[in-house]
Design an enzyme around this catalytic site. Structure first.
Site, PDB file in Angstrom:
ATOM      1  N   LYS A 164       0.736  -1.204  -0.095  1.00 18.74           N
ATOM      2  CA  LYS A 164      -0.124   0.065   0.005  1.00 18.74           C
ATOM      3  C   LYS A 164       0.935   1.359   0.158  1.00 18.74           C
ATOM      4  CE  LYS A 164      -4.127  -1.756   0.141  1.00 18.74           C
ATOM      5  NZ  LYS A 164      -5.137  -1.710  -1.170  1.00 18.74           N
ATOM      6  N   GLU A 193      -9.698   5.922   3.184  1.00 21.39           N
ATOM      7  CA  GLU A 193     -10.361   4.713   3.617  1.00 21.39           C
ATOM      8  C   GLU A 193      -9.659   3.498   3.904  1.00 21.39           C
ATOM      9  OE1 GLU A 193     -10.213   5.040   0.437  1.00 21.39           O
ATOM     10  OE2 GLU A 193      -9.313   3.256  -0.069  1.00 21.39           O
ATOM     11  N   SER A 209       1.652  -9.679  -0.973  1.00 28.80           N
ATOM     12  CA  SER A 209       1.324  -8.258  -0.719  1.00 28.80           C
ATOM     13  C   SER A 209       1.538  -7.715   0.532  1.00 28.80           C
ATOM     14  CB  SER A 209      -0.220  -7.994  -1.373  1.00 28.80           C
ATOM     15  OG  SER A 209      -0.964  -8.951  -0.792  1.00 28.80           O
TER      16      SER A 209
END
Lengths: 277, 406
Positions: free
Chosen positions: B99, B121, B388
């Site tokens: 991210k 969010e 990830s």
């Protein structure tokens, strides 16, 4: 041509020299039968046009009151199909009050624009406001509505500057909606002084009546907006009446219509310098 | 939907209107349209500006810790007895997931645009933590919207965000998960248009987000390409990633889109199973519709109401998917499989024990399918899986499912 009802109504109001009062009610809130009773009582309570919300699970531009109204309606099984049935039932007794549906894209995508537009016209809908359908995405829906004599009503906002305004009103018909605050429904309060120049600007550019909504809760505020706009829309304050009546176990229809009556009088007498009471 | 026509250049999308075939677009309230157009123009300028790219590259190297390793998982490979399995170690990035790649790109863009307040969010909290991190680094206030259900199941990440100076807003509307957090963030943005930048965490939402987030995440696939060529002297046979909104998947897929010999496989969250209503697989269990600014595959009922997604993984618990994935599915360039909660938990345990790596429960969905994929490709082949995120945040969830107290 059902859009003709919108044009005829605004022409008549112009002749009277007053603004329209436009209540917003959520289809199916608190249930289908009560919503129909409210709808049927609105013209006599002073509604000049009516906005009917069709509920959506994820209403991204609504504040808590209309979010909750949509949840109440969905919990009672209201659908877009049910909303059209409500309008058809209303039309049995009223052939003149324009009805505008307001909601979000996805239920329309699911139905299919062409099929929906045909069915909505038959039910007696005059126009649509689709909050998450900006002009850039509007052509397929606007084509379908236009082919069935209905208007796609476009929203203008405080962020719609002169550069953008022509894009927004390119396909506007019926009237143009001015969202009086940058924000969601029912939270901030509209300021008539700030609204006036924008209404003038949009009226001039579009050649259409301008309705103002988002942030009008009281008869006083409605009267102030009615001095400068062609129509005054009140939504959150009315669905809050539904919520309170349900909570207090009161007669929902009577309570909502009484609020509509006081708001409508405020709008009706605003330009004559008279008070509502 | 029109029948998809096969493109010559998969990497050339979206088109000027922000569309991947029919998918994508800009379905947002009018109040946001001028902002979305501004963002589109600002991003296009930044993308073409070598100074912006150099600044981003510098932060990715020295702050995020890129490049992340491409690790040959020999024991996992041996366990399945198929193709060689490589893991792209995105979990080793600063903050523990992919991210941060996107957040670093977007915070530099927000600064360039003169924005002074950031909103985001988050589902699992990974994007929230990454957003809070870059906001701390650049001294900007940060509000993170998070569903109340997710606040409960991801408490450590909520505390991390607080430590980083972010304000976490618990969202109780709707189903109180990621989609509702996104609704609240959009409501905030509509209300605070003058100073606020909305840092969307996945390659979904209105144009230009799907393109921009993909571009910022494509660093993953570019590195894999170089690393696998160096390690194996060839491109992989398959690239595999979990898909919620789909940012880690599109990031690793995108640099391989025009290499048709490379299979691209996304894995959606099947929750309790695809034969139940409790899953989060938009492509495998949904149909196209409009939500959060884009036309894409969505979980919805026959009336077009959005239905709740269900997954053990808060990060995959979203009823939609990025529009580029919807298009890649329709044109057949990528395939989308599913993994249940139970399969993902097994995969979580397997990787922990065999390789000494706790995967994020999100990434464990991709791991749940890697055995079959490696066997399908066969010995002599090479597959790459995007690991990830790391699984430290999930130990409470995993313990609860094992019936253990910690």
């Amino acid at each position: 041509m059902t859009q003709a009802r919108i044009d005829a109504r605004f022409a008549a109001l112009k002749a009277e020299g007053r603004a329209a009062f436009v209540p917003y009610v959520m289809a199916g809130d608190p249930d289908a039968a009560t919503a129909l009773a409210i709808l049927k009582g609105l013209p006599e309570a002073g509604a000049d046009l009516i906005e009917v919300g069709f509920p959506f699970s994820d209403p991204m531009a609504e504040g808590p009151p209309i979010q909750r109204a949509a949840q109440r309606a969905l919990a009672k099984g209201m659908t877009l199909k049910g909303t059209l049935a409500l309008i058809a039932a209303f039309r049995e007794a009223d052939q003149t009050t324009p009805v505008i549906l307001m909601g979000y894209m996805n239920p329309l995508v699911t139905w299919g624009f062409q099929a929906f537009a045909r069915d909505a016209a038959v039910a007696g809908v005059d126009g649509m406001i689709v909050v998450d359908c900006p002009p850039e995405e509007a052509d397929p829906l606007a084509d379908a509505l236009e082919a069935n004599g209905m208007a796609l009503i476009f929203l203008t906002t405080p962020t719609t500057d002169d550069k953008r305004l022509p894009t927004v009103i390119r396909r506007a018909s019926g009237f143009v909606y001015y969202v009086s605050v940058a924000g969601v429904t029912g939270v901030k309060e509209a300021d008539a002084a700030a609204v006036a120049p924008n209404v003038e600007r949009i009226r001039k550019a579009s050649g259409l009546p301008v309705a103002v909504g988002f942030g009008i809760k009281t008869p006083e505020r409605a009267a102030a907006i009615a001095q400068v706009a062609d129509a005054v829309v009140v939504g959150s304050a009315l669905v809050d009446e539904v919520a309170e009546a349900v909570e207090l176990n009161e007669d929902v229809t009577r309570r909502v219509l009484s609020k509509v009556d006081s708001l409508a009088k405020a709008v009706r007498f605003a330009r004559r310098g008279l008070t509502a009471v | 939907m029109n029948a998809p026509t096969l493109p010559n250049d998969y990497a050339a999308y979206p088109d000027a209107k922000g569309r991947f075939g029919d998918y994508g677009g800009q379905y947002v309230p009018e109040t946001l349209m001028p902002l979305v157009h501004d963002l589109d123009a600002a991003y296009a300028a930044a993308k073409a500006d070598p100074a912006f790219q150099a600044e981003l590259s510098g932060f990715l190297t020295h702050y995020v810790g890129r490049p992340s390793p491409l690790y040959f998982a020999s024991r996992l490979t041996e366990h399945f007895g198929g193709a060689k399995i490589y893991l792209k170690r995105e979990e080793l990035n600063h903050t523990g997931s992919h991210k941060i790649n996107n957040c670093m790109g977007q915070i530099l863009l927000a600064r360039r645009m003169g924005k002074t307040r950031i909103i985001a969010e988050t589902g699992a909290g990974q994007h929230g933590v990454a957003s809070a991190t870059v906001c701390a680094r650049f001294g900007l206030p940060c509000v993170v919207y998070m569903g109340a259900v997710d606040v409960e199941r991801q408490k450590p990440n909520v505390f991390r965000m607080n430590l980083l100076g972010a304000q976490v807003e618990s969202v109780t509307s709707g189903s109180a998960t990621l989609k509702d957090a996104m609704n609240e963030a959009l409501r905030d943005w509509v209300t605070n248009v003058h100073d606020t930048y909305y840092m969307i965490g996945t390659a979904a939402g209105m144009h230009p987000y799907p393109e921009m987030v993909r571009d910022f995440q494509a660093v993953i696939g570019r590195e894999v390409r170089e690393q696998i060529l160096e390690a194996e002297g060839r491109l992989p046979d398959a690239v595999v990633a979990c898909v919620g909104g789909g940012s880690n998947a599109i990031g690793i897929f995108h640099p391989f889109l025009n290499d048709e010999g490379v299979k691209l496989i996304g894995v959606e969250a099947a929750g309790d199973g695809m034969d139940t209503q409790r899953h989060a697989a938009a492509i495998n269990g949904g149909r196209p519709g409009v939500l959060h600014g884009n036309l894409t595959y969505l979980l919805q009922d026959d009336q077009g109401q959005i239905t709740e997604a269900h997954s053990i993984s808060a990060g995959l618990d979203y009823p939609g998917i990025g529009p580029e994935h919807s298009w890649l599915h329709d044109v057949g360039r990528a395939t989308y499989q599913t993994a249940t909660d139970a399969e993902s938990l097994d995969a979580f345990m397997l990787l922990s024990k065999l390789e000494g790596i706790l995967p994020a429960i999100e990434s464990a969905h991709a791991l749940a399918r890697i055995g079959e994929i490696a066997r399908d490709v066969g010995k002599g082949g090479v597959v790459v899986l995007n690991l990830s995120g790391r699984g430290d945040k999930d130990v409470n969830t995993v313990a609860a499912h094992l019936g253990r107290q910690i």
